[in-house]
Structures are given as structure tokens and as C-alpha cells.
Design an enzyme around this catalytic site. Structure first.
Site, PDB file in Angstrom:
ATOM      1  CB  ALA A  46      -0.980  -0.030   1.174  1.00 33.70           C
ATOM      2  CG  ASP A 234      -3.415  -3.482   1.128  1.00 35.21           C
ATOM      3  OD1 ASP A 234      -3.101  -4.481   1.798  1.00 35.21           O
ATOM      4  OD2 ASP A 234      -2.760  -3.097   0.144  1.00 35.21           O
ATOM      5  CG  ASN A 243      -2.941  -6.640   5.326  1.00 34.64           C
ATOM      6  OD1 ASN A 243      -2.358  -5.861   4.570  1.00 34.64           O
ATOM      7  ND2 ASN A 243      -2.300  -7.606   5.948  1.00 34.64           N
TER       8      ASN A 243
HETATM    9  O1  MRU Z   1      -1.141  -7.418  -3.209  1.00 34.72           O
HETATM   10  P1  MRU Z   1      -0.055  -6.711  -2.450  1.00 34.72           P
HETATM   11  O2  MRU Z   1       1.228  -7.460  -2.428  1.00 34.72           O
HETATM   12  O3  MRU Z   1       0.106  -5.276  -2.897  1.00 34.72           O
HETATM   13  O4  MRU Z   1      -0.606  -6.680  -0.959  1.00 34.72           O
HETATM   14  C1  MRU Z   1       0.180  -6.079   0.037  1.00 34.72           C
HETATM   15  C2  MRU Z   1      -0.399  -6.207   1.396  1.00 34.72           C
HETATM   16  O5  MRU Z   1      -1.481  -6.711   1.584  1.00 34.72           O
HETATM   17  C3  MRU Z   1       0.379  -5.597   2.517  1.00 34.72           C
HETATM   18  O6  MRU Z   1       0.190  -6.307   3.685  1.00 34.72           O
HETATM   19  C4  MRU Z   1      -0.121  -4.158   2.731  1.00 34.72           C
HETATM   20  O7  MRU Z   1      -0.100  -3.449   1.524  1.00 34.72           O
HETATM   21  C5  MRU Z   1       0.671  -3.435   3.746  1.00 34.72           C
HETATM   22  S1  MRU Z   1       2.289  -3.059   3.161  1.00 34.72           S
HETATM   23  C6  MRU Z   1       3.064  -2.056   4.257  1.00 34.72           C
END
Ligand code: MRU
Length: 341
Positions: A46, A234, A243
Site C-alpha cells: 500500500a 491496505d 489487508n
Molecule cells: O497485493 P499486495 O502485495 O500489494 O498486498 C500487500 C499487502 O497486503 C500488505 O500487507 C499491505 O499493503 C501493507 S504493506 C506495508
């Protein structure tokens, strides 16, 4: 080291789909290249998506041939639309694009000055993310004790942010304080961000990490092999944390076993004007489920569900660590009245 950097009209980052086997540098110069990198998870996480959206607009400004500010503004609005249509769930992407756009829309001056303003605002967003994550580490380390074994899901590390990570920033800060901690990382099906990225980051930094498959979380909780959970987010809405898919399962198991479940996220991930009912959960390509990497593992034509994120009600969350401190359970009811935290 920064995960994403601006260098004279080029965005330098790492292709995360290639890690940990190869470290491939991406040099992004157009909005469509940035959109492709976001859609295909070459850049992901995110907070990093926020920086990617901001730098995407900086690319549009830098390379624009617009003859007047209104033309440049129209180009920026189009670019923001392209970037915002890549992935729907992480609020940081929308927050950053809207912040840069609002700055541009409120400006009157020359085309060159507007270009500079947009690039500076994008850089500011990236710098603020790095600062916020460092502060999250410091604030969160207070919740970590010597001897803890901490479970984390997906990748909320340096790679998911401009620098330091969120959940992994807390782990890094506690480790730096000399606390002897261990980490259990879930592999995070279907795209394996835990196995490919979290285990890689921690191993590289010399922090003890044990990799498990997602369906082993119940076992490790039951056997008391973990005493804290920290994940990223997210989007944090009035009633829930959104998330990576599988987070909710981990949270319920933690709740049932009396294991504290912490979320670490910067303020740019909070979206308190909305509830979980408003959040669009990204549905990704069925082949991510039917295949393991490039190899098919399911009967051809089988029906598939592939939501990339899930929703954890705040009931299961013990605390949320952010750059200015920690919100505990007693603070969560305020999320309903504060659109800005
Ligand atoms: O699909 P992604 O890899 O973008 O998902 C990422 C996540 O779910 C993380 O846990 C979230 O973005 C937090 S990152 C600091």
C-alpha cells in the site's frame, strides 16, 4: 535503501515479481509503464503504491509537451485516472494521486513551475512515507519484548514501502534495540509475498525467520509457537482493517488463542470516511489460483475465487501502530467520528 526513487525523469525501482531469485532494476519513464508495473505487482504494498501513483504523475508532468497550464492539468487528470484504475483496494494509491492533483489544481503560474511543483509534491510523499515508517518502527518496538516470536503475513516490509516497511519496521526496530526476537512468516498464497519477499528481507538482515504455509497458522498458535502478530494494512476504515487475503483468518486464530494482533500502518492508509461495506476488494486472475507459478495444478476450467484482500473487523485487532503513536481498542470507536485521524 529506498525501494523507489526519482532520478531526473525516471523512476527507479525493483521488479518484485523476480525476487528473491533475481534483482532486476526497473527504469520507469511513462505513466503506462507505471500502471503496468502496479497491475502486475512489480511494485506493490500500500505505501509503495502511494509513492508509485505520485511519481507516475511526476512522470506525466516531467515528460509533458503541454504549451499551457490548463493543457498540463488535463494531462495530469488523465494520468491520475489511468493510475487509479490499476488496483482498487489500497487507499494510499488514491490518496497520493488526489494529493498531487489537488496541489496542481490549486496552482497558478507557468507550465515549468507547475511541473516542478508536481515533482516536488511526489518527492515529498515519498520522503514522508520513509519518515512515517521509521516512526512506526520506533512506536511499535515498545510493544515487542525480548524473546517474542512474531508472526507476520504477506509483506509489509521495506519492499512494500518507500523505506523501512511498516510491520517489518517494528520488527527491525525491536531487533536493533537488542531484543532477541524471532519471526514466523506465512508464505501468503497465491502470490507468495511472504515466502518471496518477507523471508528474503529478514534473512538478508540477519533476523531469524521461519517460513510456514498459510494453513499452518492454526498449528503454530495451538502449540504456542508464536506470541504476537504484526501485519500491515491496505486500508483502515471505521470498522475494519483491510489487508492481504488470509489476514482475517490469522486474526481470528490470534483472538481465539489470546495472542495480540497488531496492525502497523501510516496515516496515508487510514480512510475513516468509509466503512468496510464501501471497500472494493480486488479480484485477480484465476490463474494465480489454478497455477503454482507457471505450472497448472488444477483441473482445466475449474471455477475459482481469487480475492486479493480480506476484511478484519476491529474486534480482532489489539492495537494499530502509526507514525504518531498507537491506537488501542479504546480509541477505535473514535474512528467513526474522525474522518482525519
Ligand atoms: O497485493 P499486495 O502485495 O500489494 O498486498 C500487500 C499487502 O497486503 C500488505 O500487507 C499491505 O499493503 C501493507 S504493506 C506495508
Amino acid at each position: 535503501m529506498r525501494t523507489m526513487e526519482w532520478q531526473n525523469g525516471t523512476v527507479i525501482t525493483i521488479d518484485q515479481t523476480k525476487l528473491p531469485l533475481e534483482t532486476v532494476t526497473l527504469k520507469i519513464t511513462t505513466v503506462s509503464q507505471m500502471a503496468e508495473a502496479i497491475k502486475n505487482l512489480r511494485v506493490r504494498g500500500a505505501p509503495l503504491l502511494g509513492a508509485a501513483a505520485a511519481f507516475g504523475l511526476a512522470l506525466a508532468a516531467y515528460h509533458s509537451k503541454a504549451g499551457c497550464t490548463s493543457e498540463l492539468l488535463a494531462e495530469l487528470e488523465d494520468a491520475a485516472q489511468v493510475l487509479k484504475s490499476t488496483r482498487p483496494t489500497a487507499v494510499n494509491l488514491f490518496w497520493a494521486a488526489d494529493r498531487v492533483l489537488a496541489k496542481a489544481q490549486g496552482f497558478s503560474g507557468s507550465v515549468e513551475a507547475l511541473k516542478t511543483l508536481v515533482i516536488q509534491e511526489a518527492q515529498k510523499i515519498a520522503d514522508e512515507d520513509a519518515e512515517a515508517n521509521l516512526a512506526i518502527g520506533k512506536n511499535g518496538a515498545e510493544l515487542i519484548s525480548d524473546g517474542d516470536t512474531i508472526l507476520t503475513h504477506c509483506n509489509a516490509g521495506e519492499l512494500a514501502t518507500v523505506e523501512y516497511g511498516t510491520a517489518l519496521s517494528v520488527i527491525r526496530a525491536a531487533w536493533k534495540q537488542g531484543k532477541k526476537i524471532k519471526v514466523i512468516a506465512t508464505e501468503t498464497r497465491p502470490l507468495l509475498q511472504g515466502a518471496r519477499l518477507t523471508a528474503y528481507e529478514l534473512k538478508r538482515d540477519g533476523i531469524p525467520v521461519t517460513l510456514i504455509t498459510d494453513n499452518m497458522v492454526g498449528y503454530v498458535m495451538h502449540k504456542h509457537l508464536v506470541n504476537k502478530v504484526i501485519v500491515g494494512a491496505d486500508r483502515i476504515v471505521q470498522d475494519a482493517v483491510v489487508n492481504k487475503i488470509g489476514t482475517f483468518t490469522v486474526a481470528v486464530l490470534a483472538y481465539e488463542h489470546g495472542v495480540p494482533f497488531y496492525v502497523a500502518a501510516p496515516k496515508s492508509t487510514f480512510d475513516l470516511a468509509h466503512t468496510s461495506a464501501d471497500v472494493i476488494i480486488e479480484e485477480r486472475n484465476p490463474t494465480e489460483v489454478t497455477h503454482f507459478g507457471a505450472h497448472p495444478v488444477a483441473a482445466p476450467g475449474v471455477g475459482v475465487l481469487n480475492p486479493a484482500f480480506d476484511i478484519t473487523p476491529l474486534k480482532y485487532v489489539s492495537a494499530i501502530i502509526h507514525e504518531n503513536g498507537v491506537y488501542y481498542k479504546k480509541d477505535f470507536p473514535n474512528f467513526k467520528t474522525n474522518t482525519r485521524v
